[in-house]
Design a protein around this motif. Structure first.
Motif, PDB file in Angstrom:
ATOM      1  N   ALA A   1      -2.000   2.201   3.976  1.00  0.00           N
ATOM      2  CA  ALA A   1      -0.812   1.816   4.750  1.00  0.00           C
ATOM      3  C   ALA A   1      -0.237   0.498   4.244  1.00  0.00           C
ATOM      4  CB  ALA A   1      -1.160   1.704   6.231  1.00  0.00           C
ATOM      5  N   LEU A   2      -1.107  -0.471   3.938  1.00  0.00           N
ATOM      6  CA  LEU A   2      -0.630  -1.754   3.421  1.00  0.00           C
ATOM      7  C   LEU A   2       0.053  -1.579   2.067  1.00  0.00           C
ATOM      8  CD1 LEU A   2      -3.632  -4.078   4.304  1.00  0.00           C
ATOM      9  CD2 LEU A   2      -1.391  -4.052   5.387  1.00  0.00           C
ATOM     10  N   SER A   3      -0.548  -0.784   1.211  1.00  0.00           N
ATOM     11  CA  SER A   3       0.024  -0.538  -0.112  1.00  0.00           C
ATOM     12  C   SER A   3       1.336   0.224   0.001  1.00  0.00           C
ATOM     13  CB  SER A   3      -0.980   0.245  -0.957  1.00  0.00           C
ATOM     14  OG  SER A   3      -0.449   0.526  -2.208  1.00  0.00           O
ATOM     15  N   TYR A   4       1.386   1.231   0.871  1.00  0.00           N
ATOM     16  CA  TYR A   4       2.608   2.015   1.054  1.00  0.00           C
ATOM     17  C   TYR A   4       3.737   1.138   1.591  1.00  0.00           C
ATOM     18  CZ  TYR A   4       5.843   5.447   2.917  1.00  0.00           C
ATOM     19  OH  TYR A   4       6.980   6.165   3.199  1.00  0.00           O
ATOM     20  N   THR A   5       3.429   0.287   2.538  1.00  0.00           N
ATOM     21  CA  THR A   5       4.447  -0.609   3.091  1.00  0.00           C
ATOM     22  C   THR A   5       4.958  -1.569   2.029  1.00  0.00           C
ATOM     23  OG1 THR A   5       3.491  -0.449   5.282  1.00  0.00           O
ATOM     24  CG2 THR A   5       4.900  -2.335   4.870  1.00  0.00           C
ATOM     25  N   HIS A   6       4.064  -2.038   1.172  1.00  0.00           N
ATOM     26  CA  HIS A   6       4.467  -2.952   0.096  1.00  0.00           C
ATOM     27  C   HIS A   6       5.449  -2.262  -0.856  1.00  0.00           C
ATOM     28  CE1 HIS A   6       4.102  -6.358  -2.582  1.00  0.00           C
ATOM     29  NE2 HIS A   6       3.850  -5.537  -3.578  1.00  0.00           N
ATOM     30  N   ARG A   7       5.200  -0.978  -1.141  1.00  0.00           N
ATOM     31  CA  ARG A   7       6.061  -0.233  -2.070  1.00  0.00           C
ATOM     32  C   ARG A   7       7.343   0.258  -1.424  1.00  0.00           C
ATOM     33  NH1 ARG A   7       1.283   2.439  -3.134  1.00  0.00           N
ATOM     34  NH2 ARG A   7       2.119   4.288  -2.125  1.00  0.00           N
ATOM     35  N   SER A   8       7.247   0.773  -0.192  1.00  0.00           N
ATOM     36  CA  SER A   8       8.391   1.464   0.409  1.00  0.00           C
ATOM     37  C   SER A   8       9.211   0.618   1.373  1.00  0.00           C
ATOM     38  CB  SER A   8       7.912   2.713   1.144  1.00  0.00           C
ATOM     39  OG  SER A   8       7.183   2.349   2.303  1.00  0.00           O
ATOM     40  N   GLY A   9       8.596  -0.393   1.952  1.00  0.00           N
ATOM     41  CA  GLY A   9       9.318  -1.213   2.928  1.00  0.00           C
ATOM     42  C   GLY A   9       9.337  -0.625   4.325  1.00  0.00           C
TER      43      GLY A   9
ATOM     44  N   CYS B   1      -3.179  -9.853   8.656  1.00  0.00           N
ATOM     45  CA  CYS B   1      -3.422 -11.237   9.092  1.00  0.00           C
ATOM     46  C   CYS B   1      -4.605 -11.830   8.333  1.00  0.00           C
ATOM     47  CB  CYS B   1      -3.686 -11.286  10.596  1.00  0.00           C
ATOM     48  SG  CYS B   1      -2.251 -10.947  11.615  1.00  0.00           S
ATOM     49  N   ALA B   2      -5.666 -11.051   8.193  1.00  0.00           N
ATOM     50  CA  ALA B   2      -6.830 -11.525   7.435  1.00  0.00           C
ATOM     51  C   ALA B   2      -6.458 -11.764   5.974  1.00  0.00           C
ATOM     52  CB  ALA B   2      -7.966 -10.517   7.542  1.00  0.00           C
ATOM     53  N   ASP B   3      -5.581 -10.934   5.415  1.00  0.00           N
ATOM     54  CA  ASP B   3      -5.136 -11.134   4.032  1.00  0.00           C
ATOM     55  C   ASP B   3      -4.377 -12.446   3.875  1.00  0.00           C
ATOM     56  OD1 ASP B   3      -6.269  -8.765   3.270  1.00  0.00           O
ATOM     57  OD2 ASP B   3      -4.384  -7.654   3.114  1.00  0.00           O
TER      58      ASP B   3
ATOM     59  N   ARG C   1      -2.709  -9.320  -1.574  1.00  0.00           N
ATOM     60  CA  ARG C   1      -1.294  -9.659  -1.729  1.00  0.00           C
ATOM     61  C   ARG C   1      -0.374  -8.826  -0.838  1.00  0.00           C
ATOM     62  NH1 ARG C   1      -2.632  -6.037  -5.444  1.00  0.00           N
ATOM     63  NH2 ARG C   1      -1.116  -4.489  -6.114  1.00  0.00           N
ATOM     64  N   HIS C   2      -0.851  -7.691  -0.328  1.00  0.00           N
ATOM     65  CA  HIS C   2       0.005  -6.817   0.473  1.00  0.00           C
ATOM     66  C   HIS C   2       0.155  -7.278   1.922  1.00  0.00           C
ATOM     67  CE1 HIS C   2       0.162  -4.007  -2.788  1.00  0.00           C
ATOM     68  NE2 HIS C   2      -1.146  -3.829  -2.776  1.00  0.00           N
ATOM     69  N   GLY C   3      -0.725  -8.152   2.384  1.00  0.00           N
ATOM     70  CA  GLY C   3      -0.711  -8.547   3.790  1.00  0.00           C
ATOM     71  C   GLY C   3       0.555  -9.245   4.222  1.00  0.00           C
ATOM     72  N   TRP C   4       1.006 -10.199   3.425  1.00  0.00           N
ATOM     73  CA  TRP C   4       2.219 -10.942   3.784  1.00  0.00           C
ATOM     74  C   TRP C   4       3.424 -10.003   3.829  1.00  0.00           C
ATOM     75  CZ3 TRP C   4       2.209 -16.224   4.786  1.00  0.00           C
ATOM     76  CH2 TRP C   4       3.451 -16.767   5.078  1.00  0.00           C
ATOM     77  N   ALA C   5       3.513  -9.107   2.846  1.00  0.00           N
ATOM     78  CA  ALA C   5       4.634  -8.160   2.802  1.00  0.00           C
ATOM     79  C   ALA C   5       4.599  -7.235   4.017  1.00  0.00           C
ATOM     80  CB  ALA C   5       4.584  -7.352   1.513  1.00  0.00           C
ATOM     81  N   TYR C   6       3.407  -6.806   4.413  1.00  0.00           N
ATOM     82  CA  TYR C   6       3.297  -5.926   5.579  1.00  0.00           C
ATOM     83  C   TYR C   6       3.785  -6.625   6.840  1.00  0.00           C
ATOM     84  CZ  TYR C   6       1.481  -2.775   9.071  1.00  0.00           C
ATOM     85  OH  TYR C   6       1.380  -1.923  10.147  1.00  0.00           O
ATOM     86  N   LEU C   7       3.332  -7.853   7.060  1.00  0.00           N
ATOM     87  CA  LEU C   7       3.752  -8.577   8.265  1.00  0.00           C
ATOM     88  C   LEU C   7       5.256  -8.843   8.253  1.00  0.00           C
ATOM     89  CD1 LEU C   7       0.800 -11.077   8.675  1.00  0.00           C
ATOM     90  CD2 LEU C   7       1.270  -9.036  10.026  1.00  0.00           C
ATOM     91  N   LYS C   8       5.803  -9.115   7.083  1.00  0.00           N
ATOM     92  CA  LYS C   8       7.247  -9.349   6.971  1.00  0.00           C
ATOM     93  C   LYS C   8       8.033  -8.092   7.348  1.00  0.00           C
ATOM     94  CE  LYS C   8      10.528 -11.340   3.760  1.00  0.00           C
ATOM     95  NZ  LYS C   8      10.718 -11.859   2.401  1.00  0.00           N
ATOM     96  N   VAL C   9       7.608  -6.938   6.817  1.00  0.00           N
ATOM     97  CA  VAL C   9       8.286  -5.681   7.133  1.00  0.00           C
ATOM     98  C   VAL C   9       8.089  -5.331   8.601  1.00  0.00           C
ATOM     99  CG1 VAL C   9       8.260  -3.189   6.694  1.00  0.00           C
ATOM    100  CG2 VAL C   9       8.187  -4.785   4.782  1.00  0.00           C
TER     101      VAL C   9
END
Length: 185
Positions: A97-105, A122-124, A169-177
């Motif tokens: 899910a984290l990787s998918y969110t990073h790629r797809s938004g 959050c842990a990331d 690296r995907h954690g920040w992008a996930y929280l942003k999205v």
């Protein structure tokens, strides 16, 4: 006046919904533990390494472990509140899910997966902030005692930091999205 008997299931706690913090909130709440590390690494080097670059005591591993433990304790007390993860969600599903969110938004549609992925994210972010703090502390320590064999002592921690930074690296992008979608609703 008689009090009615409690219902049979009254001892069961209701789950209180805790919002997932933003990446900025997590990073700011991590700063006290990061500051401890930035100050602690050079302090340990100052105490243990003499001017000729030799260690003066064999207590270096104990001091490093104590610094890690103290920073983990500080992190526990200042950590941004987050929901408890559901046990039925697998780590593989969350990483996907984290990787998918990073790629797809876009975030997952299942609210349980979305919540657990938010906890992992959050842990990331905390991991990235602490890695940066250790690297800054290491650079300050190297500036304080340049005569120490930093290549021998620092190659493994730097390699581990780069691996952890790459993995988280995907954690920040996930929280942003996640929070940009919640603001748009």
């Amino acid at each position: 006046m008689d009090n009615p008997a409690p219902a049979p299931d009254s001892h069961v706690r209701e789950e209180v919904e805790v919002a997932i913090p933003t990446g900025r909130q997590v990073a700011v709440r991590t700063l006290p533990a990061a500051a401890l590390v930035v100050i602690g690494v050079p302090a340990i080097v100052w105490l243990v390494v003499d001017a000729s670059g030799q260690t003066t005591t064999r207590w270096l591993p104990v001091l490093v472990i104590a610094l890690l433990g103290l920073s983990a304790l500080v992190m526990h007390f200042v950590q941004a509140p987050r929901p408890s993860p559901h046990k039925r969600i697998s780590t593989r599903e969350v990483q996907g899910a984290l990787s998918y969110t990073h790629r797809s938004g876009t975030v997952p549609t299942d609210p349980h997966v979305r919540t657990v992925a938010g906890v992992y994210a959050c842990a990331d972010v905390e991991t990235l902030v602490m890695i940066a703090a250790f690297l800054v502390g290491g650079v300050l320590a190297a500036l304080m005692r340049p005569e120490f064999a930093w290549l021998d002592a620092g190659i493994l921690p730097v390699a581990m930091a780069l691996i952890w930074a790459f993995k988280s690296r995907h954690g920040w992008a996930y929280l942003k999205v996640l929070h940009s979608i919640s603001r748009a609703d």
